[in-house]
Motif scaffolding. Structure first.
Motif, PDB file in Angstrom:
ATOM      1  N   ASP A 175       0.806  -1.224   0.000  1.00  0.00           N
ATOM      2  CA  ASP A 175       0.000   0.000   0.000  1.00  0.00           C
ATOM      3  C   ASP A 175       0.848   1.288   0.000  1.00  0.00           C
ATOM      4  O   ASP A 175       0.620   2.191   0.791  1.00  0.00           O
ATOM      5  CB  ASP A 175      -0.966  -0.026   1.194  1.00  0.00           C
ATOM      6  CG  ASP A 175      -2.015   1.095   1.077  1.00  0.00           C
ATOM      7  OD1 ASP A 175      -2.300   1.511  -0.070  1.00  0.00           O
ATOM      8  OD2 ASP A 175      -2.513   1.555   2.112  1.00  0.00           O
ATOM      9  N   GLY A 176       1.821   1.321  -0.871  1.00  0.00           N
ATOM     10  CA  GLY A 176       2.555   2.564  -1.080  1.00  0.00           C
ATOM     11  C   GLY A 176       3.660   2.872  -0.097  1.00  0.00           C
ATOM     12  O   GLY A 176       4.230   3.962  -0.141  1.00  0.00           O
ATOM     13  N   THR A 177       3.951   1.943   0.801  1.00  0.00           N
ATOM     14  CA  THR A 177       5.098   2.182   1.682  1.00  0.00           C
ATOM     15  C   THR A 177       5.945   0.916   1.781  1.00  0.00           C
ATOM     16  O   THR A 177       5.444  -0.194   1.560  1.00  0.00           O
ATOM     17  CB  THR A 177       4.678   2.573   3.122  1.00  0.00           C
ATOM     18  OG1 THR A 177       3.813   1.564   3.624  1.00  0.00           O
ATOM     19  CG2 THR A 177       3.975   3.919   3.163  1.00  0.00           C
ATOM     20  N   ILE A 178       7.203   1.100   2.106  1.00  0.00           N
ATOM     21  CA  ILE A 178       8.071  -0.055   2.332  1.00  0.00           C
ATOM     22  C   ILE A 178       7.908  -0.468   3.786  1.00  0.00           C
ATOM     23  O   ILE A 178       8.230   0.300   4.704  1.00  0.00           O
ATOM     24  CB  ILE A 178       9.527   0.271   1.973  1.00  0.00           C
ATOM     25  CG1 ILE A 178       9.636   0.412   0.445  1.00  0.00           C
ATOM     26  CG2 ILE A 178      10.475  -0.822   2.469  1.00  0.00           C
ATOM     27  CD1 ILE A 178      10.969   0.887  -0.053  1.00  0.00           C
ATOM     28  N   VAL A 179       7.346  -1.645   3.996  1.00  0.00           N
ATOM     29  CA  VAL A 179       7.013  -2.045   5.364  1.00  0.00           C
ATOM     30  C   VAL A 179       8.094  -2.905   5.990  1.00  0.00           C
ATOM     31  O   VAL A 179       8.147  -3.057   7.212  1.00  0.00           O
ATOM     32  CB  VAL A 179       5.653  -2.789   5.424  1.00  0.00           C
ATOM     33  CG1 VAL A 179       4.521  -1.857   5.017  1.00  0.00           C
ATOM     34  CG2 VAL A 179       5.674  -4.023   4.545  1.00  0.00           C
TER      35      VAL A 179
END
Lengths: 456, 254
Positions: B221-225
């Motif tokens: 969802d658009g972030t590097i987790v």
């Protein structure tokens, strides 16, 4: 959209033809006495037909997108003599695809120029190549047998106007079995000598059975020069005859160019046509092909590149009248600035024309927001066992392709040019005569380099 | 080489990248993995400079320059290369002409002499061996009528010719059968060098069996987790993306 091809002329008629009726009277007085009666009859039929038809208006179904009022409202003067010294050999050479060996016939303002032309003394036996004017005197029987015999355009007022003033043009006749291993080059140059000249070359190409010939018609003029060129080419291909036909138009930005090309094809004959239009104020090219007997094939290609306020109109009509006919049409247009283009193409398949295989495609690339293209592909099919496809497209350069090229380091302007040229190359690649192909390739490159919008 | 800080970007007002942080050093190979729709391809295209995406905030620094100020063609000339997920078919433009134009624009930007037709042919024939491509592809229109595998090979061929310093491979493994995957991966491996950084964007771990990354990042969802070494990809393959969802966004990596 379905429309009747031959429609009543009452609607769609416009005024402006009276001037030509009196021009005809002067023509009759001066030239009819020296010419054969059958020719004068053709001319009289022509003017009668033109009197009835007048110039077409926008209400005319076939002329909906091309406004000929600028032609109708001007008083163009028919020309019957070659202007002296208006055109040099060099002018012709620079429009000859870099080839000097091809038999060359030059027409200045529609009139054959002996001085500028070069017809080889030795031609294959059975081949007659000369001006129509000369052919009327020396080969009257052949001319009479073919000239004006194709009555398939009764509603075309421009063809009627041309018929009224039949005087000169290309004459090419190939007797059965005759082959010419190089194309005949006919050059039509509009000189700056006449103000508002009306030039009406009448070309006649007749190929008897099992012949092979090629003809290139080149039209060019001097810049910013006003005239009205109204050409008719009649083509007759007997059984097994093959003709490669190419028209290259490079007219003045103020010139009006109207052409009507009619081809009648007999059994197993082949007709390949490429029409390249690179400029004129208004250009309308009517191309009608009648596949009269079985097994005939035609290939009709077109490429138009427009800019400024130019207008180009291509109207094709392919009539499959007999079995096993094949037709292929590919017309592509590149439109810049405020230019406009029209393609209306109809494929008509008669009841008896079973196993017809017809394809038609028209694609337009708009380089400017102000350019517009109208495309009307039409099929009318009365046979049940046929394969017919048609398609049309109008669009801009593909953004994803542009990004792809830029992501490889190719600058935006160069990427647009490469893509645009790529669009045109499908038609260029199909040009059969190499010198023509090379020259068109170069001209399109030059045109894209010089694009006035600076976008390309 | 490349540093992405808190990058927020999207298209038509819709935010897709929601604060990306990523640092790639010279010669490193980074894998960016994630489920469909996580924004991996958007990141790849934003790096290459596709103009339909808007960058709302954050920064990308490449070789000390503000990358966001540079148009896509200049990024390419500065050494960035994107291998497309769906290579574009270009009718009427011959593959060889296309590549030669690209190479010469890059060379002239770098102050090198342009290659003539003969020199280019010598070069390209050498490079084609890297991806085992038949020279007949040179005279065909760019990607037109190519199979999925041929298109991807063509991308790697372009990479070999243009010799980028930062190559971003967007789903280069998608649509490839195992043989084609091997050829493509071996081509990429041959192009690894201490001066060339590579970002592999991929959905599946399978590509990473052939191209061993130095770092693996998981994007959701658009972030590097999550970020880690190559073993992270193996864990992902076993457990799927679900086990990682909901984890807090990684801040600066490395």
């Amino acid at each position: 959209m379905r429309t009747c091809f031959y429609e009543s002329s009452e609607k769609g008629k416009t005024s402006g033809g009276i001037h030509y009726l009196s021009a005809f009277q002067a023509f009759e007085k001066e030239y009819f006495a020296a010419d054969p009666t059958w020719l004068n009859s053709l001319r009289k039929e022509g003017i009668e037909s033109f009197r009835n038809l007048g110039f077409p208006s926008l209400a005319h179904e076939d002329w909906k997108y091309t406004d000929v009022r600028p032609i109708a409202q001007s008083l163009f003067q028919p020309v019957f003599a070659e202007p002296n010294g208006a055109v040099s050999r060099k002018d012709v050479e620079s429009n000859s695809f870099g080839v000097s060996q091809w038999p060359l016939l030059v027409f200045v303002d529609g009139i054959f120029s002996e001085k500028l032309s070069c017809i080889p003394k030795k031609l294959p036996a059975g081949l007659i190549l000369c001006s129509l004017r000369k052919a009327v005197r020396e080969h009257a029987d052949i001319v009479q047998a073919y000239l004006g015999k194709q009555k398939q355009y009764p509603q075309n007022s421009f063809a009627a106007l041309n018929a009224a003033f039949i005087y000169d043009g290309l004459f090419l006749y190939a007797k059965s079995g005759c082959e010419l291993d190089m194309p005949v080059h006919a050059v039509y140059v509009s000189s700056p000598k006449h103000e508002n000249g009306l030039y009406q070359p009448r070309n006649l190409i007749a190929a008897e059975s099992n012949t092979g010939i090629a003809v290139v018609e080149s039209y060019f003029s001097f810049p910013a020069h006003e005239y009205f060129l109204n050409a008719v080419s009649e083509i007759s291909l007997a059984k097994g005859a093959s003709l490669e036909f190419c028209r290259v138009e490079r007219e003045s930005e103020k010139g009006f160019h109207i052409s009507t090309t009619n081809a009648v094809q007999h059994k197993d004959s082949r007709f390949g046509s490429s029409v390249i239009t690179l400029g004129s104020k208004v250009s309308r090219n009517t191309l009608q092909v009648f596949l009269q007997d079985g097994g005939a094939e035609c290939r009709l290609d077109g490429l138009y590149v427009t800019r400024g306020n130019e207008h180009v109109d291509h109207s094709t009509f392919v009539k499959h009248e007999s079995r096993n006919g094949t037709s292929r049409q590919l017309y592509k247009g590149i439109l810049d600035d405020s230019s406009t283009a029209v393609f209306s193409g109809k494929v008509y398949v008669d009841k008896g024309a079973q196993k017809t295989d017809a394809e038609q495609a028209n694609k337009n690339l708009l380089l400017s927001e102000k350019a517009t293209a109208d495309t009307r592909p039409q099929l009318e099919i009365f046979a049940d066992d046929v394969k017919c496809t048609h398609g049309a497209a109008v669009g801009h350069l593909d953004e994803e392709a542009l990004f792809y090229m830029k992501s490889r380091g190719i600058g935006a302007a160069h990427a647009q040019k490469i893509l645009t040229f790529g669009f045109a190359s499908e038609v260029i690649e199909r040009l059969k005569l190499k010198p023509v192909k090379d020259e068109i390739d170069r001209l399109i490159h030059d045109r894209l380099d010089a694009s006035s919008t600076g976008k390309m | 080489m490349l540093e992405i800080r808190d990058l927020r970007a999207g298209i038509d007002g819709k935010e897709i990248l929601k604060g990306i942080n990523l640092k790639v050093g010279a010669g490193e190979v980074h894998a960016v993995m994630g489920p469909n729709g996580s924004g991996k391809s958007t990141l790849a295209r934003v790096l290459a400079g596709e103009e339909s995406y808007s960058v709302y905030s954050g920064s990308i620094t490449y070789k000390g320059q503000d990358l966001l100020e540079i148009p896509p063609e200049r990024r390419a000339r500065e050494g960035i290369f994107l291998a497309f997920q769906y290579p574009v078919e270009i009718a009427g433009v011959n593959n060889s002409y296309f590549l030669k134009s690209a190479l010469n624009e890059i060379r002239s930007y770098r102050g090198l002499e342009e290659l003539d037709a003969f020199e280019f042919l010598e070069l390209i024939k050498e490079k084609m061996k890297i991806v085992d491509m038949d020279p007949s592809f040179l005279n065909r229109p760019v990607n037109e009528g190519f199979s999925g595998g041929e298109k991807k090979r063509n991308e790697i061929l372009q990479m070999a010719v243009l010799e980028p310093q930062l190559a971003i491979l967007d789903e280069t493994d998608s649509g490839l059968d195992i043989d084609a995957l091997r050829v493509v991966a071996s081509g990429v491996n041959k192009l690894r060098s201490p001066e060339r950084s590579i970002i592999l964007v991929t959905h599946y771990q399978r590509l990473l069996n052939y191209i061993q990354p130095d770092f693996v990042h998981v994007m959701i969802d658009g972030t590097i987790v999550k970020s880690g070494g190559k073993e992270l990809a193996v864990t992902l393959e076993e457990k799927g993306y679900d086990w990682i969802k909901g984890a807090p966004a990684a801040k600066a990596v490395k």
